[in-house]
Motif scaffolding. Sequence first.
Motif, PDB file in Angstrom:
ATOM      1  N   LEU A 167       0.824  -1.204   0.000  1.00  0.00           N
ATOM      2  CA  LEU A 167       0.000   0.000   0.000  1.00  0.00           C
ATOM      3  C   LEU A 167       0.863   1.260   0.000  1.00  0.00           C
ATOM      4  O   LEU A 167       0.417   2.336  -0.423  1.00  0.00           O
ATOM      5  N   GLU A 170       1.039   3.435  -3.040  1.00  0.00           N
ATOM      6  CA  GLU A 170      -0.069   4.324  -3.382  1.00  0.00           C
ATOM      7  C   GLU A 170       0.130   5.742  -2.839  1.00  0.00           C
ATOM      8  O   GLU A 170      -0.488   6.676  -3.347  1.00  0.00           O
ATOM      9  N   PRO A 285      -4.933   6.780   2.361  1.00  0.00           N
ATOM     10  CA  PRO A 285      -5.066   5.569   1.544  1.00  0.00           C
ATOM     11  C   PRO A 285      -5.774   4.430   2.282  1.00  0.00           C
ATOM     12  O   PRO A 285      -6.051   3.394   1.695  1.00  0.00           O
TER      13      PRO A 285
END
Length: 337
Positions: A167, A170, A285
């Motif tokens: 992640l 991102e 995110p």
Amino acid sequence: MAVDTGALPIINLDDYINPKSPADKERVIAEVRDASKKYGFFQVKGHGIPLKAQEGLIRGLGNLFHQPEEEKAKLSFLKNPGRRGYEASGVGGLRAGDAMHDSKEAFYIGREDPVLEPPGFYGPNVWPNLPEEDCRSPIWEYYQGTSVLGRIIWAILLQGLGYSADLLDEFAKRPIVQMKMIRYPPASLTKPGQFGVGAHTDFGGVTVLLQEPAKAGLEVQDSETKEWLPVPSIEDVLVINCGDMIQKWSGGAYKSAKHRVINKADTERFSCATFWHGDASAANPLNADDGDKDTIGQLLFKRFKSQFSLPKEANDQPQGVAPHPNESGMPQQVEVQ
């Protein structure tokens, strides 16, 4: 295994970086998760930054801050469009409740980009006119080490919440990673009731702190008892904490704890904090339904515009990226040790 030194545990990151089994990584993730939920702070060993690099940093800070005042003034962040460079003692703004300015002086660097990009999160650093090996080289070596470590800590924190470490891709393609180097004067040169740094929380993401060995000064407030917990200064052990942005993004699962610095010794004290935030244009995110779509850059702007004077152009806030604040790794920020 984590070691209890009284309050904040010492976690061996080598079990995550070089695991002998999957269980090693899972244990570290759990230890970091638990400490971040309880304290918002923890200590780490086995972090991958060589002791020689840490010692080189301290020597470099001595050479940096021991320059004549007029030489340091030439590198004032107030003269730098990227807001990097030297901050003299007493220049920062007063926090609510502070009786006087912090006693510390500081110097700021960040990513080394060749061209300044408005509003100033990315751009070139400024360096003193000292031999490369005496200042810039050891400082930059340590900066690069904490840049790597900050990403590792973020990955562990994400996994502690059940997310994949991937992640990071991102919101951290070109992360804001700022480093604040600090000198605290001897206790005899501070005023009664004056702090090295007054009580505050850090603004953003992960903070990686080096305290000069055997010169403690950091205190962390227990959010439940409101007691101030002294954090020992141990050779080759770094202090990690979560900032306000991590607390917000995690829905309060991880804490952003108040902390302060008091140099009680009658000798100067050095420390160095690296602030690893993420991309200026990235928003939360972890929760796509978060009604607050502020980017990291906008959060920086909101935090520091209300506390310190900003350049006139800061009144025209760019979409997605904040105007250059006075700190967050940038001068005059409130997050510091």
